[in-house]
Scaffold this motif. Sequence first.
Motif, PDB file in Angstrom:
ATOM      1  N   SER A  50      19.408 -49.945  72.769  1.00 42.24           N
ATOM      2  CA  SER A  50      19.410 -51.212  73.491  1.00 42.24           C
ATOM      3  C   SER A  50      20.820 -51.771  73.424  1.00 42.24           C
ATOM      4  CB  SER A  50      18.411 -52.187  72.862  1.00 42.24           C
ATOM      5  OG  SER A  50      18.542 -53.469  73.439  1.00 42.24           O
ATOM      6  N   ALA A  51      21.573 -51.601  74.511  1.00 40.84           N
ATOM      7  CA  ALA A  51      22.972 -52.025  74.509  1.00 40.84           C
ATOM      8  C   ALA A  51      23.099 -53.530  74.342  1.00 40.84           C
ATOM      9  CB  ALA A  51      23.652 -51.558  75.793  1.00 40.84           C
ATOM     10  N   ASN A  52      22.172 -54.292  74.944  1.00 38.26           N
ATOM     11  CA  ASN A  52      22.254 -55.747  74.858  1.00 38.26           C
ATOM     12  C   ASN A  52      22.083 -56.240  73.428  1.00 38.26           C
ATOM     13  OD1 ASN A  52      22.590 -55.929  77.617  1.00 38.26           O
ATOM     14  ND2 ASN A  52      20.413 -56.157  78.029  1.00 38.26           N
ATOM     15  N   ALA A  53      21.114 -55.646  72.726  1.00 38.17           N
ATOM     16  CA  ALA A  53      20.827 -56.083  71.362  1.00 38.17           C
ATOM     17  C   ALA A  53      21.591 -55.283  70.320  1.00 38.17           C
ATOM     18  CB  ALA A  53      19.323 -55.976  71.088  1.00 38.17           C
ATOM     19  N   ARG A  54      22.355 -54.263  70.748  1.00 37.46           N
ATOM     20  CA  ARG A  54      23.037 -53.353  69.831  1.00 37.46           C
ATOM     21  C   ARG A  54      22.066 -52.860  68.759  1.00 37.46           C
ATOM     22  NH1 ARG A  54      28.131 -52.336  69.810  1.00 37.46           N
ATOM     23  NH2 ARG A  54      28.257 -52.021  67.550  1.00 37.46           N
ATOM     24  N   THR A  55      20.924 -52.409  69.244  1.00 36.73           N
ATOM     25  CA  THR A  55      19.856 -51.936  68.366  1.00 36.73           C
ATOM     26  C   THR A  55      19.366 -50.582  68.844  1.00 36.73           C
ATOM     27  OG1 THR A  55      19.158 -54.201  67.881  1.00 36.73           O
ATOM     28  CG2 THR A  55      17.571 -52.452  67.440  1.00 36.73           C
ATOM     29  N   ILE A  95      22.852 -51.631  64.806  1.00 41.21           N
ATOM     30  CA  ILE A  95      24.122 -50.931  64.673  1.00 41.21           C
ATOM     31  C   ILE A  95      25.089 -51.745  63.816  1.00 41.21           C
ATOM     32  CG2 ILE A  95      26.152 -50.110  65.951  1.00 41.21           C
ATOM     33  CD1 ILE A  95      24.314 -49.388  68.232  1.00 41.21           C
ATOM     34  N   GLY A  96      25.651 -51.077  62.829  1.00 37.80           N
ATOM     35  CA  GLY A  96      26.559 -51.741  61.907  1.00 37.80           C
ATOM     36  C   GLY A  96      25.848 -52.432  60.762  1.00 37.80           C
ATOM     37  N   ALA A  97      24.510 -52.332  60.735  1.00 38.05           N
ATOM     38  CA  ALA A  97      23.748 -52.998  59.668  1.00 38.05           C
ATOM     39  C   ALA A  97      22.802 -51.993  59.003  1.00 38.05           C
ATOM     40  CB  ALA A  97      22.987 -54.200  60.222  1.00 38.05           C
ATOM     41  N   ALA A  98      21.516 -52.143  59.235  1.00 40.54           N
ATOM     42  CA  ALA A  98      20.550 -51.287  58.550  1.00 40.54           C
ATOM     43  C   ALA A  98      19.261 -51.201  59.349  1.00 40.54           C
ATOM     44  CB  ALA A  98      20.274 -51.830  57.147  1.00 40.54           C
ATOM     45  N   PHE A  99      18.324 -50.379  58.851  1.00 44.06           N
ATOM     46  CA  PHE A  99      17.004 -50.259  59.447  1.00 44.06           C
ATOM     47  C   PHE A  99      16.169 -51.498  59.145  1.00 44.06           C
ATOM     48  CE2 PHE A  99      17.730 -45.618  59.601  1.00 44.06           C
ATOM     49  CZ  PHE A  99      17.201 -45.346  60.857  1.00 44.06           C
ATOM     50  N   GLY A 100      15.310 -51.839  60.091  1.00 46.48           N
ATOM     51  CA  GLY A 100      14.311 -52.857  59.834  1.00 46.48           C
ATOM     52  C   GLY A 100      13.035 -52.208  59.316  1.00 46.48           C
ATOM     53  N   GLU A 101      12.028 -53.021  59.058  1.00 48.50           N
ATOM     54  CA  GLU A 101      10.754 -52.494  58.579  1.00 48.50           C
ATOM     55  C   GLU A 101      10.052 -51.722  59.699  1.00 48.50           C
ATOM     56  OE1 GLU A 101       9.243 -52.522  55.577  1.00 48.50           O
ATOM     57  OE2 GLU A 101      11.130 -53.338  54.785  1.00 48.50           O
ATOM     58  N   PRO A 102       9.523 -50.536  59.397  1.00 47.70           N
ATOM     59  CA  PRO A 102       8.816 -49.777  60.432  1.00 47.70           C
ATOM     60  C   PRO A 102       7.512 -50.460  60.828  1.00 47.70           C
ATOM     61  CG  PRO A 102       8.518 -48.731  58.303  1.00 47.70           C
ATOM     62  CD  PRO A 102       9.515 -49.845  58.101  1.00 47.70           C
ATOM     63  N   VAL A 103       7.084 -50.218  62.070  1.00 47.57           N
ATOM     64  CA  VAL A 103       5.869 -50.825  62.581  1.00 47.57           C
ATOM     65  C   VAL A 103       4.931 -49.717  63.049  1.00 47.57           C
ATOM     66  CG1 VAL A 103       4.881 -52.342  64.334  1.00 47.57           C
ATOM     67  CG2 VAL A 103       7.120 -52.873  63.330  1.00 47.57           C
ATOM     68  N   VAL A 104       3.701 -49.724  62.549  1.00 40.36           N
ATOM     69  CA  VAL A 104       2.680 -48.791  63.023  1.00 40.36           C
ATOM     70  C   VAL A 104       1.973 -49.447  64.202  1.00 40.36           C
ATOM     71  CG1 VAL A 104       0.617 -47.470  62.435  1.00 40.36           C
ATOM     72  CG2 VAL A 104       2.390 -47.820  60.718  1.00 40.36           C
ATOM     73  N   LEU A 105       2.083 -48.841  65.375  1.00 44.27           N
ATOM     74  CA  LEU A 105       1.584 -49.465  66.600  1.00 44.27           C
ATOM     75  C   LEU A 105       0.124 -49.154  66.885  1.00 44.27           C
ATOM     76  CD1 LEU A 105       4.652 -48.822  68.936  1.00 44.27           C
ATOM     77  CD2 LEU A 105       4.065 -50.920  67.714  1.00 44.27           C
ATOM     78  N   THR A 106      -0.489 -48.275  66.103  1.00 44.85           N
ATOM     79  CA  THR A 106      -1.860 -47.847  66.366  1.00 44.85           C
ATOM     80  C   THR A 106      -2.742 -48.113  65.155  1.00 44.85           C
ATOM     81  OG1 THR A 106      -1.124 -45.626  65.724  1.00 44.85           O
ATOM     82  CG2 THR A 106      -1.286 -46.091  68.080  1.00 44.85           C
ATOM     83  N   GLU A 107      -4.041 -48.223  65.408  1.00 43.16           N
ATOM     84  CA  GLU A 107      -5.001 -48.431  64.332  1.00 43.16           C
ATOM     85  C   GLU A 107      -5.496 -47.078  63.831  1.00 43.16           C
ATOM     86  OE1 GLU A 107      -5.866 -51.232  62.947  1.00 43.16           O
ATOM     87  OE2 GLU A 107      -4.678 -52.502  64.297  1.00 43.16           O
ATOM     88  N   PRO A 108      -5.622 -46.904  62.509  1.00 40.94           N
ATOM     89  CA  PRO A 108      -6.123 -45.626  61.992  1.00 40.94           C
ATOM     90  C   PRO A 108      -7.514 -45.322  62.541  1.00 40.94           C
ATOM     91  CG  PRO A 108      -5.218 -46.986  60.221  1.00 40.94           C
ATOM     92  CD  PRO A 108      -5.297 -47.851  61.436  1.00 40.94           C
ATOM     93  N   HIS A 109      -7.708 -44.072  62.944  1.00 42.03           N
ATOM     94  CA  HIS A 109      -9.007 -43.668  63.490  1.00 42.03           C
ATOM     95  C   HIS A 109      -9.207 -42.200  63.160  1.00 42.03           C
ATOM     96  CE1 HIS A 109     -12.407 -42.964  66.089  1.00 42.03           C
ATOM     97  NE2 HIS A 109     -12.428 -44.246  66.438  1.00 42.03           N
ATOM     98  N   SER A 110     -10.285 -41.910  62.437  1.00 44.67           N
ATOM     99  CA  SER A 110     -10.543 -40.534  62.020  1.00 44.67           C
ATOM    100  C   SER A 110     -10.707 -39.613  63.224  1.00 44.67           C
ATOM    101  CB  SER A 110     -11.818 -40.481  61.159  1.00 44.67           C
ATOM    102  OG  SER A 110     -12.111 -39.155  60.782  1.00 44.67           O
ATOM    103  N   GLY A 111      -9.978 -38.526  63.206  1.00 48.04           N
ATOM    104  CA  GLY A 111     -10.095 -37.539  64.263  1.00 48.04           C
ATOM    105  C   GLY A 111      -9.285 -37.815  65.505  1.00 48.04           C
ATOM    106  N   VAL A 112      -8.559 -38.935  65.540  1.00 46.70           N
ATOM    107  CA  VAL A 112      -7.744 -39.285  66.703  1.00 46.70           C
ATOM    108  C   VAL A 112      -6.267 -39.099  66.360  1.00 46.70           C
ATOM    109  CG1 VAL A 112      -7.039 -41.116  68.286  1.00 46.70           C
ATOM    110  CG2 VAL A 112      -9.426 -40.919  67.582  1.00 46.70           C
ATOM    111  N   THR A 150      14.710 -59.413  68.444  1.00 43.83           N
ATOM    112  CA  THR A 150      13.618 -59.082  67.526  1.00 43.83           C
ATOM    113  C   THR A 150      12.345 -58.786  68.312  1.00 43.83           C
ATOM    114  OG1 THR A 150      14.550 -60.538  65.826  1.00 43.83           O
ATOM    115  CG2 THR A 150      12.252 -59.890  65.556  1.00 43.83           C
ATOM    116  N   LEU A 151      11.612 -57.761  67.897  1.00 45.93           N
ATOM    117  CA  LEU A 151      10.356 -57.424  68.544  1.00 45.93           C
ATOM    118  C   LEU A 151       9.317 -58.502  68.260  1.00 45.93           C
ATOM    119  CD1 LEU A 151      10.133 -53.617  67.697  1.00 45.93           C
ATOM    120  CD2 LEU A 151      10.713 -54.635  69.897  1.00 45.93           C
ATOM    121  N   ASP A 152       8.703 -59.031  69.316  1.00 43.07           N
ATOM    122  CA  ASP A 152       7.661 -60.050  69.169  1.00 43.07           C
ATOM    123  C   ASP A 152       6.309 -59.351  69.204  1.00 43.07           C
ATOM    124  OD1 ASP A 152       6.040 -62.224  69.139  1.00 43.07           O
ATOM    125  OD2 ASP A 152       7.163 -63.355  70.629  1.00 43.07           O
ATOM    126  N   LEU A 153       5.881 -58.842  68.051  1.00 38.61           N
ATOM    127  CA  LEU A 153       4.668 -58.031  67.985  1.00 38.61           C
ATOM    128  C   LEU A 153       3.408 -58.834  68.248  1.00 38.61           C
ATOM    129  CD1 LEU A 153       5.697 -55.939  64.863  1.00 38.61           C
ATOM    130  CD2 LEU A 153       5.585 -55.136  67.222  1.00 38.61           C
TER     131      LEU A 153
END
Length: 257
Positions: free
Chosen positions: A67-72, A94-111, A162-165
């Motif tokens: 993301s060139a605008n956010a330098r992310t 860029i020039g800083a560090a990683f943020g906290e990872p985000v799991v975008l899906t709900e756990p589901h057995s067999g999926v 920032t991602l607005d989850l």
Amino acid sequence: LAMAGFAPAADKALDRDGNVYMVVPSAIDGTPVLQMQILFTSGFKTFLTVPGSEGPEIDGSPQIYLSANARTLFIVFERSGQDGGDVVLSSFAIGAAFGEPVVLTEPHSGVFRLNPRLLQTYEVLVDEAGNKTIFQFLHLLWWETGDRPGAVYCNIPIVLGTLDLDFRTVIRLNDLTDPSGIPGYLSGIAPALYEAPAMYAPSSNGNHLYLLFADLRALEYRVLEMRYALDGETLRDRAHFPDIGIKLLFIYLCITT
């Protein structure tokens, strides 16, 4: 076919200073991880472990988007265990560090969630006073297996870098065509033929994109044009998510054998 081959994100990214970022599978003390390699224009190289990939699960199909605008840098990948899988999104300032990872899906057995893709669009609006507001959105697309196999679309507003989850939207694309249908007869059709949905935006500065996915109920590929509208309320409240309109464009390719 050109639309299917378009790669809005890849496992490499280049910033405005000429530095190259790559995401590759690796291992630390025998534990599989994903690492981001940064090759600076000076010739110096560094390795950073992608957060969310440090575990017993197998991580694959990494995609990186700058993301060139956010330098992310945004990194998305599939994380698969013995009984299912998820889509994980990480960000790197860029020039800083990683943020906290985000799991975008709900756990589901067999999926399992496969082949995630991502891209970003933005739109600039000017109000009556001449004030400009930039609205940015991160778009994701992946395939889900299980009893209801199909492509899943997700978008997330980016507010002040920032991602607005809280305002993300998730849509099962097959439900738009025939929510009551069941998958067709898939014997003889290689999964790789239908488990890789694709996205294409005519311009990063615009309000629409195209989604290519397999409709297993009809055994056809479909292309959807997705548009979103920014209203007056949005100008006063950046967190307000726009309405989404989706229409079926055409049947792209029959996948029956």
